[in-house]
Every structure is written in structure tokens, then in C-alpha cells.
Design a protein around this motif. Structure first.
Motif, mmCIF file in Angstrom:
data_model
loop_
_atom_site.group_PDB
_atom_site.id
_atom_site.type_symbol
_atom_site.label_atom_id
_atom_site.label_comp_id
_atom_site.label_asym_id
_atom_site.label_seq_id
_atom_site.Cartn_x
_atom_site.Cartn_y
_atom_site.Cartn_z
ATOM 1 N N VAL A 137 12.370 -3.086 11.706
ATOM 2 C CA VAL A 137 11.133 -2.509 11.177
ATOM 3 C C VAL A 137 10.754 -1.266 11.981
ATOM 4 N N SER A 138 10.384 -0.176 11.280
ATOM 5 C CA SER A 138 10.050 1.065 11.985
ATOM 6 C C SER A 138 8.542 1.243 12.133
ATOM 7 N N ARG A 139 7.767 0.604 11.223
ATOM 8 C CA ARG A 139 6.306 0.721 11.308
ATOM 9 C C ARG A 139 5.678 -0.495 10.635
ATOM 10 N N GLU A 140 4.642 -1.049 11.266
ATOM 11 C CA GLU A 140 3.896 -2.155 10.649
ATOM 12 C C GLU A 140 2.465 -1.704 10.419
ATOM 13 N N LEU A 141 2.021 -1.771 9.166
ATOM 14 C CA LEU A 141 0.678 -1.331 8.801
ATOM 15 C C LEU A 141 -0.203 -2.577 8.658
ATOM 16 N N ALA A 142 -1.071 -2.776 9.636
ATOM 17 C CA ALA A 142 -1.872 -4.007 9.683
ATOM 18 C C ALA A 142 -3.357 -3.686 9.701
ATOM 19 N N ALA A 143 -4.061 -4.063 8.628
ATOM 20 C CA ALA A 143 -5.527 -3.953 8.576
ATOM 21 C C ALA A 143 -6.082 -4.896 7.517
ATOM 22 N N HIS A 144 -5.233 -5.273 6.547
ATOM 23 C CA HIS A 144 -5.684 -6.201 5.509
ATOM 24 C C HIS A 144 -5.969 -7.569 6.118
ATOM 25 N N THR A 145 -6.965 -8.269 5.574
ATOM 26 C CA THR A 145 -7.308 -9.611 6.056
ATOM 27 C C THR A 145 -6.859 -10.681 5.061
ATOM 28 N N VAL A 173 2.232 6.878 6.742
ATOM 29 C CA VAL A 173 3.402 6.094 7.145
ATOM 30 C C VAL A 173 3.902 6.489 8.534
ATOM 31 N N GLU A 174 3.849 7.787 8.836
ATOM 32 C CA GLU A 174 4.396 8.257 10.116
ATOM 33 C C GLU A 174 3.572 7.768 11.310
ATOM 34 N N SER A 175 2.248 7.874 11.199
ATOM 35 C CA SER A 175 1.392 7.495 12.327
ATOM 36 C C SER A 175 0.964 6.028 12.273
ATOM 37 N N GLY A 176 1.054 5.427 11.083
ATOM 38 C CA GLY A 176 0.595 4.051 10.922
ATOM 39 C C GLY A 176 -0.911 3.941 10.769
ATOM 40 N N GLN A 177 -1.582 5.089 10.618
ATOM 41 C CA GLN A 177 -3.043 5.098 10.520
ATOM 42 C C GLN A 177 -3.500 4.854 9.089
ATOM 43 N N GLN A 178 -4.583 4.093 8.960
ATOM 44 C CA GLN A 178 -5.208 3.860 7.664
ATOM 45 C C GLN A 178 -6.049 5.087 7.300
ATOM 46 N N LYS A 179 -5.820 5.644 6.107
ATOM 47 C CA LYS A 179 -6.520 6.876 5.705
ATOM 48 C C LYS A 179 -7.731 6.618 4.815
ATOM 49 N N ALA A 180 -7.697 5.521 4.037
ATOM 50 C CA ALA A 180 -8.813 5.235 3.123
ATOM 51 C C ALA A 180 -8.773 3.777 2.709
ATOM 52 N N THR A 181 -9.953 3.242 2.350
ATOM 53 C CA THR A 181 -10.071 1.884 1.815
ATOM 54 C C THR A 181 -10.809 1.954 0.477
ATOM 55 N N TYR A 182 -10.309 1.190 -0.504
ATOM 56 C CA TYR A 182 -10.904 1.168 -1.841
ATOM 57 C C TYR A 182 -11.314 -0.278 -2.139
ATOM 58 N N SER A 183 -12.609 -0.507 -2.298
ATOM 59 C CA SER A 183 -13.076 -1.907 -2.280
ATOM 60 C C SER A 183 -14.141 -2.240 -3.331
#
Length: 342
Positions: A137-145, A173-183
């Protein structure tokens, strides 16, 4: 409080009347060119998974004719992500996953990255040009609950995810940062489809609504009610001006974005099970839908009639997709096989 609720209902009623006054016709009213006999047959079987297949996705090159559009990725609860050459049936990559409870996978437009996720709540990115074997794995995007239900790349460096936590998120994808949330959904978001031409995506959820989003806006642009149960699948029409949905209420539907209304329902008295996945042919004339009864049904989008059935799987058809050039359909099933139709 009571006055506010009454005002909301009054406004809803006014909106409904306004929309109905603008409806000048239906698809059934329009003359439709006749269809010839459907000659789609099973041409290949991709064997290599040893458990239920939950997701598949074709590569969709950013520029038509550039890159290999014969590649697809599949995810199974055997804990493997496999990249296939659909034409030769060869396995190009077999990637072991940290969590075998995978529910979705996606191919990046450039063909060099794949993503997956599931009950681990994480979107994992894999770089196919990595020299490491097996690919890690090259990047893990973790923020969802909640569980990750769907992921789709907008570009090689941007991915959209949807989750059981009732939100969608956009990531770098490159930085792994979350850019926006739609809720704005009130139930688990089950599926998303990203527009190729515009900065928009559509989502379907367990609140029985589909929503259209602008990537740069916090709240949804349009909400499309109509289904009577969970929406499991959404997919943009080839023009990008409409989208199809599949639901546990045993119906598929076509919604038009400009008319802001449902245009067609695809149902049959004898089909009573839920839909897991939907996709359109390259022309948009056919809607393909995967069902819990082990079949993939083919619908004429203009008439709403069922025009074919692709039978051959021995368990639920959990996913399907049409290749970027429109020449092949792939179905994936809980029977552990992927079948290619043309």
C-alpha cells in the motif's frame, strides 16, 4: 415548530407543482428507433479469485485511444486485488490486502494506481508501477467513521469516497489530505459516479435518494427522490446529463439532471429482487443491471422494456462495468468468477 413544518410542506408542494407544470412529455411519448436482436454472448471467464467478488472497475484512460483500455481491477473477500488483461485473461498484478473485508475498488485514469476499501473504513491506494513485489500500500486515506462503500478517481491525484457514515469525501492522493466532505444524506451512502466532463458527482444512499454534488460546493445541488428502498448503485449516462440508479425496491430508474425529474422506471412483474450495480452502453441505449437473482438484465433505456438477460453466474451478480471503448461488459459475482460479454 408546527408553523415551520407547515411552511416546509407548503413550499414542497409548490416546488412539486412547478416541476409538474414544466413536464411537457415523457420518454414513452417520443418515437424510438427499433432495436435489432441482442447478440451479446459470454466471451471470456476470468478465474483466479477464491471467494466472493464484491467489486470490479475498468480502467478509463483520460484521453481516448491513449493507454491500455483492456485492463480491469477486481476485489474479492479472499483478500486479493487482481488487475487483469480482459482480452488475454492474464493476471497483470495480484495484490494482497491488509483487510480481506473489501467492498469497493477503482482504477485511476492513468492506469498506474488502483484503490480499494471496505469494512476497515480506509481507502487504500496502490501504485502499480512500484518495484516492490508483492505491491504494498502506498497511501491510506483514513477519516471515515463507517465502512467504505465506494471509491472513484476524478483524476490520478484526486479520489472521491463514499461511506456508511452517511458522507462522501474528496482526497488528495499524493498527500493523503482530505480536501472536502459532503454530508447531506440521511443514510449510508452506497455508491458514487463521477462525471468525466464536469466537476460533479452523483451519489445514491440508503435514504432512498440520489444527490448531485458540485466538487467545489459544500451542499448538494439537486436531490432526486422516487425509490422506495436503499439505492445500491448509481451511474452517469454517457452524455453526463442524466444518470441511472438501482435499488433494493427491484427497480432501476433514469433521472434527468436538466429536467430535475425521473424519466423512466425499469421494472418487471417477475423480477422481485434487489439491484447491486448499473451501467450504460456507450451509446446509452442499453442499461445493464446486476441482480440478486444471479442474472444481469438488459433494459432499453428509451422504452423501459427488458430486452435481454445475461445468465451464467451461480450466485449474486455483485458488480458490473462497461469498458471505456464500449466493446465489452464485465460482470462479477459471489460465485468468484468474472465474465466478459460482447
Amino acid at each position: 415548530m408546527g408553523a415551520a413544518k407547515a411552511e416546509i410542506e407548503r413550499l414542497k408542494s409548490e416546488i412539486k407543482k412547478k416541476k409538474e407544470s414544466c413536464a411537457d412529455g415523457t420518454l414513452e411519448d417520443r418515437p424510438t428507433p427499433p432495436l435489432g436482436k441482442l447478440t451479446i454472448k459470454n466471451r471470456r471467464v476470468l478465474k483466479g479469485h477464491f471467494a466472493k467478488i464484491y467489486a470490479m472497475h475498468w480502467v478509463c484512460p483520460e484521453k481516448p485511444g491513449v493507454g491500455d483500455n483492456k485492463l480491469l481491477v477486481s476485489a474479492s473477500q479472499d483478500g486479493k486485488l487482481i488487475v487483469w488483461n480482459a482480452f488475454t485473461t492474464n493476471k497483470v498484478h495480484a495484490i494482497p490486502l491488509r483487510s480481506s473485508w473489501v467492498m469497493t475498488c477503482a482504477f485511476a485514469p492513468g492506469g498506474t494506481k488502483v484503490a480499494c476499501g471496505g469494512l476497515d473504513n480506509i481507502c487504500s491506494i496502490y501504485n502499480l508501477s512500484s518495484k516492490e513485489q508483492p505491491i504494498k500500500v502506498s497511501r491510506e486515506l483514513a477519516a471515515h467513521t463507517g465502512y467504505l462503500s465506494c471509491c472513484r478517481f476524478k483524476r490520478d491525484d484526486t479520489i472521491i469516497t463514499s461511506s456508511g457514515d452517511m458522507t462522501c469525501m474528496m482526497w488528495d492522493v499524493e498527500s493523503g489530505q482530505q480536501k472536502a466532505t459532503y454530508s447531506d444524506h440521511n443514510g449510508d451512502v452506497m455508491s458514487i459516479s463521477v462525471s468525466d466532463a464536469k466537476n460533479t458527482f452523483v451519489s445514491g444512499a440508503c435514504d432512498a435518494t440520489a444527490k448531485l454534488w458540485d466538487l467545489n460546493a459544500k451542499h448538494c445541488q439537486q436531490t432526486f427522490p422516487g425509490h422506495e428502498s436503499d439505492i445500491n448503485a448509481v451511474h452517469f449516462f454517457p452524455s453526463g446529463l442524466a444518470f441511472g440508479t438501482g435499488s433494493d425496491d427491484a427497480s432501476c430508474r433514469l433521472f434527468d439532471i436538466r429536467a430535475y425529474r425521473e424519466m423512466m422506471q425499469y421494472t418487471h412483474d417477475k423480477i422481485l429482487c434487489g439491484i447491486t450495480s448499473v451501467n450504460f452502453s456507450a451509446s446509452g441505449r442499453f442499461l445493464f443491471a446486476g441482480y440478486d437473482d444471479f442474472n444481469c438484465y438488459v433494459w432499453d433505456t428509451l422504452t423501459g422494456k427488458q430486452v435481454g438477460v445475461l445468465a451464467g453466474h451461480d450466485n449474486r451478480v455483485s458488480c458490473l462495468g462497461v469498458s471505456a471503448d464500449g466493446m465489452a461488459l464485465c460482470t462479477g459475482s459471489w460465485d468468484s468468477f468474472l465474465k466478459l460479454w460482447a
